[in-house]
Design an enzyme around this catalytic site. Structure first.
Site, PDB file in Angstrom:
ATOM      1  N   GLU A 120       0.828  -1.215   0.000  1.00 35.49           N
ATOM      2  CA  GLU A 120       0.000   0.000   0.000  1.00 35.49           C
ATOM      3  C   GLU A 120       0.863   1.267   0.000  1.00 35.49           C
ATOM      4  OE1 GLU A 120      -3.030  -0.181  -0.621  1.00 35.49           O
ATOM      5  OE2 GLU A 120      -3.870  -2.022   0.231  1.00 35.49           O
ATOM      6  N   HIS A 143      -3.264   1.822   8.457  1.00 32.70           N
ATOM      7  CA  HIS A 143      -4.305   1.055   7.759  1.00 32.70           C
ATOM      8  C   HIS A 143      -4.448  -0.296   8.448  1.00 32.70           C
ATOM      9  CE1 HIS A 143      -6.480  -1.339   4.942  1.00 32.70           C
ATOM     10  NE2 HIS A 143      -5.427  -2.065   4.619  1.00 32.70           N
ATOM     11  N   HIS A 145      -7.589  -3.757   9.482  1.00 34.74           N
ATOM     12  CA  HIS A 145      -8.775  -4.484   9.005  1.00 34.74           C
ATOM     13  C   HIS A 145      -9.741  -4.787  10.158  1.00 34.74           C
ATOM     14  CE1 HIS A 145      -6.174  -6.321   5.460  1.00 34.74           C
ATOM     15  NE2 HIS A 145      -6.313  -5.017   5.369  1.00 34.74           N
ATOM     16  N   HIS A 215     -12.770  -4.019   2.798  1.00 35.73           N
ATOM     17  CA  HIS A 215     -11.327  -4.174   2.954  1.00 35.73           C
ATOM     18  C   HIS A 215     -10.839  -3.707   4.330  1.00 35.73           C
ATOM     19  CE1 HIS A 215      -7.017  -3.262   1.235  1.00 35.73           C
ATOM     20  NE2 HIS A 215      -6.993  -3.693   2.479  1.00 35.73           N
TER      21      HIS A 215
HETATM   22  P1  13P Z   1       1.020  -5.530   2.895  1.00 36.89           P
HETATM   23  O1  13P Z   1       1.439  -6.802   3.573  1.00 36.89           O
HETATM   24  O2  13P Z   1       1.640  -5.396   1.520  1.00 36.89           O
HETATM   25  O3  13P Z   1       1.234  -4.335   3.772  1.00 36.89           O
HETATM   26  O4  13P Z   1      -0.553  -5.633   2.595  1.00 36.89           O
HETATM   27  C1  13P Z   1      -1.464  -5.769   3.635  1.00 36.89           C
HETATM   28  C2  13P Z   1      -2.740  -5.061   3.373  1.00 36.89           C
HETATM   29  O5  13P Z   1      -3.502  -4.854   4.292  1.00 36.89           O
HETATM   30  C3  13P Z   1      -3.063  -4.605   2.002  1.00 36.89           C
HETATM   31  O6  13P Z   1      -4.128  -3.717   2.014  1.00 36.89           O
HETATM   32 ZN    ZN Z   2      -5.436  -3.950   3.766  1.00 35.46          ZN
END
Ligand code: 13P
Ligand code: ZN
Length: 270
Positions: A120, A143, A145, A215
């Protein structure tokens, strides 16, 4: 870790400790399955001349989009494919310190081990570039989840950012106070793309936290703990909403008058 980074003074080391702490929280909260989520922090204001000018341990990698406002800046970024629970143990082993080249077109790794930055990176760097160009002092992009927030983006009702914001604000007073600008929503786009970066920046013109449909969540802030708190508070609201629905009733929520009263009491009308 190379010697200079090791001896880079308490500021950088403290920041790495803070990153490790929050990475652990993300894992404990169940928001960071496998390699889910990524972190970047602008360290430039914490670094001395010598650190800013460390020789690169890799050749420069082209960036998908130029980031002139953050030329010569250095950032900690988590590595792609790295587990947040490992970042919690050692941010430097499972991440990298990168420097943007003077022309703003490339990045190079200056930490000793050349860990490839998060996929990202286009979003992270474009956001830092956007914030810096605006003279904004926010230096952290987080970021992650969060289950309950992502669940809500599977309903068209919650793709309406106004409805999403009002619903979460109404669950607890803290949500109105801690997220005064509410949430932005970005319709689903392929992770790691420039398109996702651009759509996110558009939302960050009005908000400090954005939902990526189906996401995850992305927050910007001056401090990594603040970014965590914003997402934690939103998630708490989402849990209350979902608990109530699961128990078979629609939560009343705070009234408009109560939310307006909070806005006045805490000077939230931005
Ligand atoms: P990365 O492992 O490349 O950081 O990706 C994780 C992710 O959450 C992608 O949105
Ligand atoms: Zn992600």
């Amino acid at each position: 870790m190379n010697e200079k980074l090791q001896a880079s003074g308490n500021n950088i080391q403290n920041e790495l400790h803070r990153i490790a702490e929050v990475a652990g929280f993300l894992w404990q909260r169940n928001w960071a399955e496998a390699n889910g989520g990524n972190i970047s922090v602008n360290l430039t204001h914490l670094a001395d001349y010598e650190l800013l000018n460390l020789p690169a341990s890799t050749t420069g990698c082209n960036l998908a989009e130029e980031v002139p406002a953050i030329a010569n800046n250095i950032f900690y970024v988590t590595g792609t494919g790295k587990r947040m629970r490992d970042v919690a143990k050692s941010p430097i082993e499972f991440g990298a310190i990168i420097r943007i080249t003077a022309d703003g077109k490339k990045f190079e790794i200056i930490s000793e081990k050349p860990v490839k930055p998060t996929s990202e990176l286009p979003s992270h760097l474009s956001i830092h570039n956007f914030l810096m160009a605006k003279g904004n002092s926010k230096s952290v992009v987080l970021h992650t989840h969060p289950t309950e927030l992502i669940a809500l983006t599977h309903s068209n009702t919650f793709l309406n950012a106004e409805h999403f914001t009002q619903t979460l604000w109404a669950m607890i007073p803290e949500a109105r106070v801690i997220i005064p600008k509410g949430l932005g929503v970005v319709p689903y786009l392929l992770p790691g793309t420039v398109e996702l970066a651009r759509a996110t920046i558009k939302q960050l013109e009005k908000h400090d936290v954005v939902m990526w449909e189906k996401h995850g969540t992305l927050a910007v802030g001056e401090d990594i703990a603040d970014c965590f708190d914003v997402i934690d508070t939103l998630t708490k609201s989402a849990r209350i909403y979902l608990f109530a629905r699961t128990a078979g009733f629609v939560p009343h929520g705070l009234t408009k008058a109560q939310l307006d009263e909070l806005a006045r009491a805490f000077n939230l009308n931005l």
